[in-house]
Motif scaffolding. Structure first.
Motif, PDB file in Angstrom:
ATOM      1  N   VAL A  14       0.701  -1.402   0.283  1.00 52.72           N
ATOM      2  CA  VAL A  14       0.028   0.051   0.200  1.00 52.72           C
ATOM      3  C   VAL A  14       0.523   1.234  -0.052  1.00 52.72           C
ATOM      4  CG1 VAL A  14      -0.162   0.087   2.205  1.00 52.72           C
ATOM      5  CG2 VAL A  14      -2.383   0.637   1.518  1.00 52.72           C
ATOM      6  N   GLN A  15       0.344   2.597  -1.016  1.00 50.97           N
ATOM      7  CA  GLN A  15       0.740   3.351  -0.368  1.00 50.97           C
ATOM      8  C   GLN A  15       1.432   4.424   0.809  1.00 50.97           C
ATOM      9  OE1 GLN A  15      -0.376   6.190  -4.244  1.00 50.97           O
ATOM     10  NE2 GLN A  15       1.126   4.978  -4.966  1.00 50.97           N
ATOM     11  N   ALA A  16       2.036   5.286   1.004  1.00 45.61           N
ATOM     12  CA  ALA A  16       1.921   5.980   2.195  1.00 45.61           C
ATOM     13  C   ALA A  16       0.237   6.499   2.864  1.00 45.61           C
ATOM     14  CB  ALA A  16       2.881   7.067   2.509  1.00 45.61           C
ATOM     15  N   GLY A  17      -0.306   6.899   3.785  1.00 48.09           N
ATOM     16  CA  GLY A  17      -0.987   6.902   3.846  1.00 48.09           C
ATOM     17  C   GLY A  17      -2.254   6.209   3.426  1.00 48.09           C
ATOM     18  N   GLY A  18      -1.783   5.454   3.330  1.00 48.43           N
ATOM     19  CA  GLY A  18      -3.538   4.523   2.860  1.00 48.43           C
ATOM     20  C   GLY A  18      -3.837   3.440   4.017  1.00 48.43           C
ATOM     21  N   SER A  19      -4.476   2.220   3.709  1.00 47.17           N
ATOM     22  CA  SER A  19      -5.364   2.199   4.820  1.00 47.17           C
ATOM     23  C   SER A  19      -4.883   0.593   4.061  1.00 47.17           C
ATOM     24  CB  SER A  19      -6.508   2.488   4.984  1.00 47.17           C
ATOM     25  OG  SER A  19      -7.102   3.110   5.304  1.00 47.17           O
TER      26      SER A  19
ATOM     27  N   ARG B 182      -3.716   5.562  14.632  1.00 47.43           N
ATOM     28  CA  ARG B 182      -4.060   5.235  13.293  1.00 47.43           C
ATOM     29  C   ARG B 182      -4.268   3.724  13.226  1.00 47.43           C
ATOM     30  NH1 ARG B 182       0.658   4.401  10.537  1.00 47.43           N
ATOM     31  NH2 ARG B 182       1.984   4.115  12.769  1.00 47.43           N
ATOM     32  N   PHE B 183      -3.983   3.236  14.253  1.00 46.73           N
ATOM     33  CA  PHE B 183      -4.744   1.592  13.922  1.00 46.73           C
ATOM     34  C   PHE B 183      -5.282   1.448  15.303  1.00 46.73           C
ATOM     35  CE2 PHE B 183      -0.203  -0.124  12.785  1.00 46.73           C
ATOM     36  CZ  PHE B 183       0.003   0.585  12.402  1.00 46.73           C
TER      37      PHE B 183
ATOM     38  N   MET C  11      -5.575  -0.254   9.920  1.00 46.09           N
ATOM     39  CA  MET C  11      -4.429   0.191   9.442  1.00 46.09           C
ATOM     40  C   MET C  11      -4.663   0.882   9.065  1.00 46.09           C
ATOM     41  SD  MET C  11      -1.090  -2.519   9.706  1.00 46.09           S
ATOM     42  CE  MET C  11      -1.421  -3.086   7.943  1.00 46.09           C
ATOM     43  N   SER C  12      -4.901   2.663   9.443  1.00 51.19           N
ATOM     44  CA  SER C  12      -4.532   4.044   8.518  1.00 51.19           C
ATOM     45  C   SER C  12      -3.211   4.766   8.639  1.00 51.19           C
ATOM     46  CB  SER C  12      -5.958   4.111   8.677  1.00 51.19           C
ATOM     47  OG  SER C  12      -6.286   5.020   9.775  1.00 51.19           O
TER      48      SER C  12
END
Length: 123
Positions: free
Chosen positions: A12-17, A64-65, A80-81
Motif C-alpha cells: 500500500v502507498q503511504a497514507g493508505g489503509s 492510526r490503528f 491500519m490507516s
C-alpha cells in the motif's frame, strides 16, 4: 490446540489503509498483533481482550490503528490507516490464553502465533 490463520497483508502507498484478520480455530482470550522487521525484535502493536471491549496500543500506532474482534467468528482485526513506510514489517497475530483481560506487551506472554503476513508501505 487452537490455530491462528492470518490474512490481509499487502502493498500500500503511504497514507493508505489495510485491514488484517486473524481467525482462531477455538476459544481465544487475549488476541494481539506484533510486527517484526529483519534484524529487529518483534514488537507489540495492539491487543484486544476476550470480549472485544478493551484495547491497548503501542505509542507508534496509537490513533492510526484500531484493534477489534468478532467474538462470534473468533476473529480479530487490525485496521491500519495513515500507514507510513516505517510500518513496513511482517505482522503476526498472537494469542495469550493465560488471561482474559490483561493485554500484555511482552511477546513471551503469548504462546500461540499466526504464520505472519507481510505489510509493505511505499513512500
Amino acid at each position: 490446540q487452537v490455530q491462528l490463520v492470518e490474512s490481509g497483508g499487502g502493498l500500500v502507498q503511504a497514507g493508505g489503509s489495510l485491514t488484517l484478520s486473524c481467525a482462531a480455530s477455538g476459544r481465544a482470550f487475549i488476541m494481539a498483533w506484533f510486527r517484526q522487521v529483519p534484524g529487529k525484535e518483534r514488537e507489540f502493536v495492539a491487543g484486544v481482550d476476550w470480549r472485544g471491549t478493551s484495547t491497548y496500543y503501542s505509542d507508534s500506532v496509537q490513533g492510526r490503528f484500531t484493534a477489534s474482534r468478532d467474538t462470534v467468528k473468533n476473529t480479530a482485526y487490525l485496521q491500519m490507516s495513515d500507514l507510513k513506510p516505517e510500518d513496513t514489517a511482517v505482522y503476526y497475530c498472537a494469542l495469550d490464553q493465560n488471561t482474559r483481560v490483561r493485554i500484555r506487551t511482552d511477546q513471551n506472554s503469548y504462546g500461540l502465533w499466526g504464520q505472519g503476513t507481510q505489510v509493505t508501505v511505499s513512500s
